[in-house]
Design a protein around this motif. Structure first.
Motif, short mmCIF file in Angstrom:
data_model
loop_
_atom_site.label_atom_id
_atom_site.label_comp_id
_atom_site.label_asym_id
_atom_site.label_seq_id
_atom_site.Cartn_x
_atom_site.Cartn_y
_atom_site.Cartn_z
N GLU A 83 0.84 -1.21 0.00
CA GLU A 83 0.00 0.00 0.00
C GLU A 83 0.88 1.26 0.00
OE1 GLU A 83 -3.17 2.16 2.93
OE2 GLU A 83 -2.79 0.03 3.26
N HIS A 84 2.03 1.16 0.67
CA HIS A 84 2.89 2.32 0.87
C HIS A 84 4.13 2.31 -0.03
CE1 HIS A 84 0.50 2.90 4.50
NE2 HIS A 84 0.77 1.66 4.85
N PHE A 85 4.50 1.15 -0.54
CA PHE A 85 5.76 1.02 -1.28
C PHE A 85 5.57 0.20 -2.56
CE2 PHE A 85 6.94 1.62 3.14
CZ PHE A 85 8.00 2.50 3.08
N GLU A 86 6.45 0.45 -3.52
CA GLU A 86 6.61 -0.41 -4.70
C GLU A 86 7.52 -1.56 -4.25
OE1 GLU A 86 5.47 -1.62 -8.00
OE2 GLU A 86 4.99 0.51 -7.66
N THR A 87 6.91 -2.72 -4.02
CA THR A 87 7.61 -3.77 -3.27
C THR A 87 8.12 -4.91 -4.15
OG1 THR A 87 6.16 -3.25 -1.41
CG2 THR A 87 7.36 -5.31 -1.29
N SER A 88 9.37 -5.30 -3.92
CA SER A 88 9.94 -6.50 -4.55
C SER A 88 10.29 -7.51 -3.46
CB SER A 88 11.22 -6.17 -5.32
OG SER A 88 10.94 -5.28 -6.37
N LEU A 89 10.10 -8.77 -3.79
CA LEU A 89 10.33 -9.84 -2.81
C LEU A 89 11.44 -10.75 -3.33
CD1 LEU A 89 9.31 -11.48 -0.32
CD2 LEU A 89 7.42 -12.28 -1.74
N TYR A 90 12.42 -11.05 -2.48
CA TYR A 90 13.55 -11.91 -2.85
C TYR A 90 13.57 -13.14 -1.95
CZ TYR A 90 15.38 -7.78 -5.28
OH TYR A 90 15.52 -6.70 -6.11
N TYR A 91 13.40 -14.32 -2.54
CA TYR A 91 13.58 -15.56 -1.78
C TYR A 91 14.97 -16.12 -2.08
CZ TYR A 91 8.69 -15.97 -0.37
OH TYR A 91 7.46 -15.77 0.20
N CYS A 92 15.87 -16.02 -1.09
CA CYS A 92 17.22 -16.56 -1.27
C CYS A 92 17.22 -17.99 -0.76
CB CYS A 92 18.22 -15.75 -0.46
SG CYS A 92 18.23 -14.01 -0.92
N PHE A 93 17.68 -18.91 -1.60
CA PHE A 93 17.79 -20.30 -1.13
C PHE A 93 19.01 -20.98 -1.74
CE2 PHE A 93 14.84 -23.11 -3.98
CZ PHE A 93 15.19 -22.41 -5.12
N GLU A 94 19.10 -22.29 -1.67
CA GLU A 94 20.35 -22.96 -2.02
C GLU A 94 20.46 -23.31 -3.51
OE1 GLU A 94 17.96 -24.00 -0.19
OE2 GLU A 94 17.37 -26.04 -0.76
N LYS A 95 19.42 -22.98 -4.30
CA LYS A 95 19.45 -23.26 -5.73
C LYS A 95 19.54 -21.94 -6.50
CE LYS A 95 18.31 -27.75 -5.43
NZ LYS A 95 19.18 -28.82 -5.93
N LYS A 96 19.90 -22.07 -7.78
CA LYS A 96 20.04 -20.85 -8.59
C LYS A 96 18.70 -20.27 -9.01
CE LYS A 96 24.64 -21.83 -10.39
NZ LYS A 96 25.45 -22.17 -11.59
N GLY A 97 17.63 -21.00 -8.75
CA GLY A 97 16.30 -20.50 -9.13
C GLY A 97 15.34 -21.67 -9.23
N VAL A 98 14.21 -21.44 -9.89
CA VAL A 98 13.28 -22.54 -10.14
C VAL A 98 13.85 -23.35 -11.32
CG1 VAL A 98 10.90 -23.15 -10.73
CG2 VAL A 98 11.36 -21.09 -9.37
N LEU A 99 14.04 -24.65 -11.10
CA LEU A 99 14.72 -25.48 -12.10
C LEU A 99 13.70 -26.24 -12.97
CD1 LEU A 99 17.54 -27.02 -9.84
CD2 LEU A 99 17.61 -24.92 -11.23
N ARG A 100 14.01 -26.30 -14.27
CA ARG A 100 13.18 -27.10 -15.18
C ARG A 100 13.43 -28.58 -14.94
NH1 ARG A 100 10.11 -25.81 -19.24
NH2 ARG A 100 10.72 -23.62 -19.23
N ASN A 101 14.67 -28.89 -14.57
CA ASN A 101 15.08 -30.27 -14.29
C ASN A 101 15.83 -30.27 -12.95
OD1 ASN A 101 16.29 -32.75 -14.11
ND2 ASN A 101 17.48 -32.56 -16.00
#
Lengths: 259, 259
Positions: free
Chosen positions: A174-192
């Motif tokens: 409501e107050h901010f232009e918000t970005s969300l970062y999920y840091c985890f042990e993989k480089k991202g969502v994997l196709r395989n």
């Protein structure tokens, strides 16, 4: 134009690896603009519960938060982990302030209703107090949330850190232009899942549907992705999933999610 | 005219007595105006350290804060005790926010220099950040400090709660007309330690000198009284010492200290 805000979530695997945590805190402290950190727990709570002779109670693979377990979680997440992260960020010139949802009444939740299973002192988020969090940001402080909320009636509740991150991002939109970062042990969502470099760079509502249908997204990724699209549908601008270095522009590969 | 501010300190004997704590929190939540709570530790930390197999290290009757002991203190004071007090105050409509000195960089300290004795991770206060604490008060929040500070370089430090209370009161006196309340297990400063009703109602600089000379004030009361007069000499208006009920006007007898 609303000011920008980054909400960054790190999990136990970063918190409990001293070198990874040090790198991450350097990167987080260096991030420009308004920011919020949400940290999960990790295995320290389990280890300390064991040392204190408190048995882990599980049901269907999910942990039950007994009163004794909650005490350990409050000690470890709310005390040891949170205060040490805050002190280290202060040492890096980031004016951090550690919070549970009880502090400043920032996050209220309800004790999960007992249906088939009684999860004990587990909380489902009801409301993020955007005004209170905004006041802290405007005082020049960087909120650091642990995975604990409260019911507003005196009871602390154990709450999933991924969900806290997405609900905080939603609550602040409501107050901010918000970005969300999920840091985890993989480089991202994997196709395989067997191939660490098979990162899907961009997922939107349409491709998300396909990835669900083809079961590319399954198991542990399901609740995480659900949190992400819930956030996007409720006014969070962008969600990024990947290695912690992505917050400092150190990673070429990560996944960006948009509506 | 500066606005008024009450700084209230409670010790371990109240925190660890469920009925006394409940009464105190009711009274504290009902106090009008700006207020700050400072809580000490108590025996829970010692008990948990014992259960975790961490030996207490003492020298000349004083505890040494080893790294392992500091971890337990941060877990218990900064986590378990602080967050539960905050949640309970929230349940009583007091918008509490739990703080160590690291949070919002509110209290910086220096690791106590090693002379004859190395006290380990014990901190002597250098500065209270009145501006940061004032910002929280002005956001409608009630700071709840545990007895932990930081050195500004990433290290948490164990710090005496009585001293935190007096230094916070001093640090806020630039912005507020400040009163300091030390709640403990006696009705006040006693003329005869054997007689619980021999409370000295008023002590000023002159009578303090006499009480020191005649050794009416001795032993454990010495550092407490030193903290009190240090606060008075540095712009704190009044100091009160007595049973917790004094903050709610429930006690006829307590000691008031003025210059």
């Amino acid at each position: 134009m609303k000011p920008e805000l980054s909400v960054v979530k790190i999990g136990g695997n970063i918190i409990e690896n001293e070198s990874a945590l040090g790198d991450f805190l350097n990167d987080f402290a260096a991030m420009k603009g308004n920011k919020i950190l949400v940290h999960g727990g990790g295995r320290t709570a389990t280890r300390i519960a064991g040392q204190l002779g408190i048995p882990a109670q599980m049901t269907g693979g999910r942990r039950i938060t007994t009163r004794e377990t909650l005490d350990v979680i409050v000690m470890v997440y709310g005390g040891l982990t949170n205060k040490n992260i805050v002190a280290r960020l202060q040492g890096l010139d980031c004016n951090a302030i550690g919070l549970s949802g009880a502090d400043g009444n920032t996050i209220t939740s309800g004790k999960r209703p007992v249906k088939d299973v009684d999860y004990g002192f587990a909380g489902d988020i009801r409301e993020v107090n955007g005004k209170a969090v905004k006041a802290l940001l405007e005082s020049g402080m960087t909120p650091v949330f642990c995975a604990i909320t409260h019911d507003g009636k005196g009871q602390l509740l154990n709450t999933n850190a991924d969900t806290i991150a997405s609900e905080v991002a939603i609550g602040m939109s409501e107050h901010f232009e918000t970005s969300l970062y999920y840091c985890f042990e993989k480089k991202g969502v994997l196709r395989n899942v067997e191939d660490d470099n098979s990162v899907i760079p961009h997922i939107d509502t349409e491709s998300y549907k396909q990835l669900l249908e083809t079961r590319v997204i399954a198991d542990g990724m399901l609740p995480k992705m659900h949190n992400c699209f819930n956030a996007l549908q409720r006014h969070v601008g962008k969600v990024h999933i990947g290695l912690p270095g992505m917050i400092a522009g150190k990673e070429d590969l990560f996944t960006t999610l948009t509506l």
